[in-house]
Write an enzyme that holds these catalytic residues in place. Structure first.
Site, PDB file in Angstrom:
ATOM      1  CE1 TYR A   1      -1.783  -0.770  -7.905  1.00 28.79           C
ATOM      2  CE2 TYR A   1      -1.738  -2.497  -9.557  1.00 28.79           C
ATOM      3  CZ  TYR A   1      -1.178  -1.384  -8.994  1.00 28.79           C
ATOM      4  OH  TYR A   1      -0.016  -0.868  -9.512  1.00 28.79           O
ATOM      5  CD  GLU A   2      -1.593  -4.599  -3.527  1.00 28.93           C
ATOM      6  OE1 GLU A   2      -2.001  -5.122  -2.471  1.00 28.93           O
ATOM      7  OE2 GLU A   2      -1.053  -5.241  -4.439  1.00 28.93           O
ATOM      8  N   GLY A   3      -6.522  -2.745  -2.352  1.00 31.64           N
ATOM      9  CA  GLY A   3      -7.592  -2.172  -1.539  1.00 31.64           C
ATOM     10  C   GLY A   3      -8.073  -0.886  -2.158  1.00 31.64           C
TER      11      GLY A   3
ATOM     12  NE  ARG B   1      -4.129  -2.114   1.652  1.00 35.82           N
ATOM     13  CZ  ARG B   1      -5.004  -2.692   2.467  1.00 35.82           C
ATOM     14  NH1 ARG B   1      -4.902  -2.508   3.772  1.00 35.82           N
ATOM     15  NH2 ARG B   1      -5.967  -3.449   1.992  1.00 35.82           N
TER      16      ARG B   1
END
Length: 592
Positions: A434-436, A294
């Site tokens: 992406y990555e949350g 993140r």
């Protein structure tokens, strides 16, 4: 075609004038003097500018291809990857026990921005590998570490993370991928994963997949998820790749951007896997990857804004259009350059003040990670955990916006692929997802991080800003232009947090409806804090008689712009937050 020159001078300013890296008590930081970091950043800049940047458009135009089960990367990628590996860049901050150089994560973050700005899609291959390395390093057995890490440090073997399935993204408790225990202690992994970045390619000898799956009979939902190491090729006793595992690439996704990276649908058909960490504790191990990822994604958002701004600035200085309203500034030409026009200046200043402030924010975050890991500093751990959703969400939202501003400066040419500006916008767009996805980052910030540890990290953040303002308010110029605006913004952030505390317990929607605004409010306060710190450093350098007066004076001018023109967004965000959930939730779903 766009070009890229690494912002080494600005990074050196942040590392040494602002963070004072070599003076910190973090183990390994004593090596980070100006000459050492300068040499590494300069070399990274050469590799990025001369090798990676020219391949950025190649990767965008060619993309990757899947032929007879084999994934081929764009022309020139493999040779560039070999050059990257041979230079030792893949193990810069990795454990020396497994072949890494053991340098601080701070330096890896700085070089990472340089490389990502030059070619984001390319850098995702070693980037995902580093995340997988970190998860195995933190949670693997000694045998797993010895088997996988040395080859992953050198990127002879690369890595991935496999979370998402066709029917579940954010809600991983719904996953269906199964892991059947075998008599030899291994597992048979069966299921399908989608959106797997760097899922397969022709640049490494093996691909080490970290796959989330459920062991039958385990707890329901997310508590029943475990993490497994699933290599593309089973590793022989002599640590060489052996038989092909029972996994395959179902397809390559056709995407809006990052065309040079292989985003794969991965099919696991009874593939051999090895439990990483404890059974049913997969998310704990996966979050080792995701938290690192993140911050990395936040820096990707910044990196695309960096290279887009750099090219937009050059275009604005070169492109002749119209005359300055205050009088001709290019009398020998048919028109004045774009940069004379106030609205172009506004756009460039928005970009410049974001890029430089965000760079300081990202490097400060990396310093906190080093402090948390190398000093076992719980306060630093809490603070960077609190700010991780802000680093990811705010930097990618704003980074994307800045690429749009840069594209706009080109006018119609910005919309034409030949000029290359649209690639930065298209590549940056994925960072918000992406990555949350960023909405989930905002929910994580308000729903979990804000109250974690009894609110101690949040209180520590406010106390740090309060102490900084108090220590730097004797200088009237700094006080008026930097400390007072920062103080007001910090109070607005506290006001929003208090609103959540007062109203959120009665009705959670009151907090969640304002979560996205809170993430941006927090982000602006963080950049305001960074600009205040940079202003103090620049003023001190000028007072000490620094040779490069223009650089430090430009810092002060840019910082004043941020405080006057960007930081007031805090008032808008707090007004939205304190309006509560009613304006958001009032409309019945059927009436949308």
């Amino acid at each position: 075609m766009p070009t890229f020159t690494a912002p080494v001078k600005d990074m050196q300013f942040i590392l040494h004038d602002v963070l004072k890296a070599s003076e910190q008590d973090v183990p390994g930081y004593d090596e980070l003097d100006r000459d050492f970091t300068g040499a590494i950043l300069e070399e990274a800049g050469k590799l990025a500018g001369d090798v990676f940047a020219p391949l950025n458009a190649v990767g965008d135009q060619e993309g990757v291809r899947l032929e007879n089960g084999v994934v081929y990367t764009p022309k020139g990628f493999k040779e560039a990857f070999d050059q990257f590996r041979e230079g030792g860049w893949t193990g810069l901050d990795c454990d020396p026990e497994y072949g890494g150089q053991g340098l601080p994560y701070l330096l890896s973050t700085a070089t990472g921005e340089i490389f990502s700005a030059s070619n984001m899609a390319f850098m995702m291959y070693p980037g995902l590998t580093h995340g997988a390395y970190s998860a195995i390093h933190a949670h693997g057995s000694d045998e797993q570490k010895q088997t996988f890490l040395p080859k992953m440090v050198t990127c002879e073997w690369t890595g991935t993370m496999n979370l998402t399935e066709p029917h579940c993204g954010t809600d991983l408790g719904l996953m269906r991928t199964k892991a059947e225990p075998q008599d030899d202690g291994s597992y048979k992994i069966t299921g399908q994963k989608i959106f797997i970045s760097a899922g397969d390619h022709d640049m490494s000898d093996n691909v080490i997949h970290l796959v989330l799956a459920k062991i039958p009979g385990g707890p329901d939902g997310i508590k029943g998820v475990s993490l497994f190491i699933v290599p593309k090729f089973i590793v022989n006793d002599d640590n060489t790749p052996g038989a092909r595992n029972s996994l395959s690439v179902g397809k390559i996704e056709e995407k809006m951007g990052i065309h040079g990276n292989a985003t794969c649908v991965m099919n696991y058909d009874g593939a051999t896997g090895y439990l990483l960490g404890e059974a049913h504790k997969g998310m704990r191990a996966m979050f080792t990857m995701m938290n690192e990822a993140r911050l990395g994604v936040g820096m990707q958002g910044l990196s695309q804004a960096t290279v887009a701004y750099e090219n937009a600035l050059a275009y604005a200085k070169d492109r002749l259009q119209g005359r300055a309203v205050t009088g001709t500034e290019n009398p020998d030409g048919p028109a004045d350059p774009l940069i004379v026009h106030p609205d172009i200046r506004r756009s460039l200043m928005d970009q410049k003040s974001f890029v430089e402030g965000a760079r300081a924010f990202g490097l400060w975050g990396a310093e906190l990670i080093d402090r948390a890991h190398r000093n076992k500093d719980a306060e630093a751990e809490g603070l960077v955990s609190l700010m991780t959703p802000v680093l990811k969400g705010f930097l990618t939202d704003q980074g994307f916006d800045m690429t749009v501003l840069a594209q706009q400066i080109y006018g119609g040419h910005g919309y034409i692929e030949e000029w290359g500006m649209s690639q930065f916008t298209r590549d940056a767009r994925i960072t918000m997802i992406y990555e949350g996805a960023n909405g989930v980052q905002a929910l994580d910030l308000v729903g979990r991080k804000l109250a974690s540890g009894g609110g101690k990290p949040a209180m520590a953040f406010f106390e740090e800003i309060k102490s900084f303002i108090k220590a730097n308010s004797d200088d009237e110029e700094l006080k008026t232009q930097f400390m007072d605006p920062l103080k007001q913004a910090s109070k607005q952030l506290q006001e929003a947090a208090m609103f959540f505390m007062a109203q959120g317990m009665k009705n959670p929607n009151e907090a969640l409806a304002g979560s996205y605004d809170f993430m941006h409010l927090f982000g602006h306060v963080c950049l305001g804090y960074m600009w205040a710190r940079m202003a103090v450093a620049a003023k001190a350098a000028l007072t000490a008689g620094a040779e490069d007066k223009d650089f430090y004076e430009t810092k002060l001018v840019t910082g004043r712009y941020y405080m006057a023109r960007r930081l007031p967004a805090c008032a808008m965000h707090v007004a939205r937050i304190t309006s509560g959930a009613d304006p958001v939730m009032a409309l019945d779903a059927a009436n949308f």
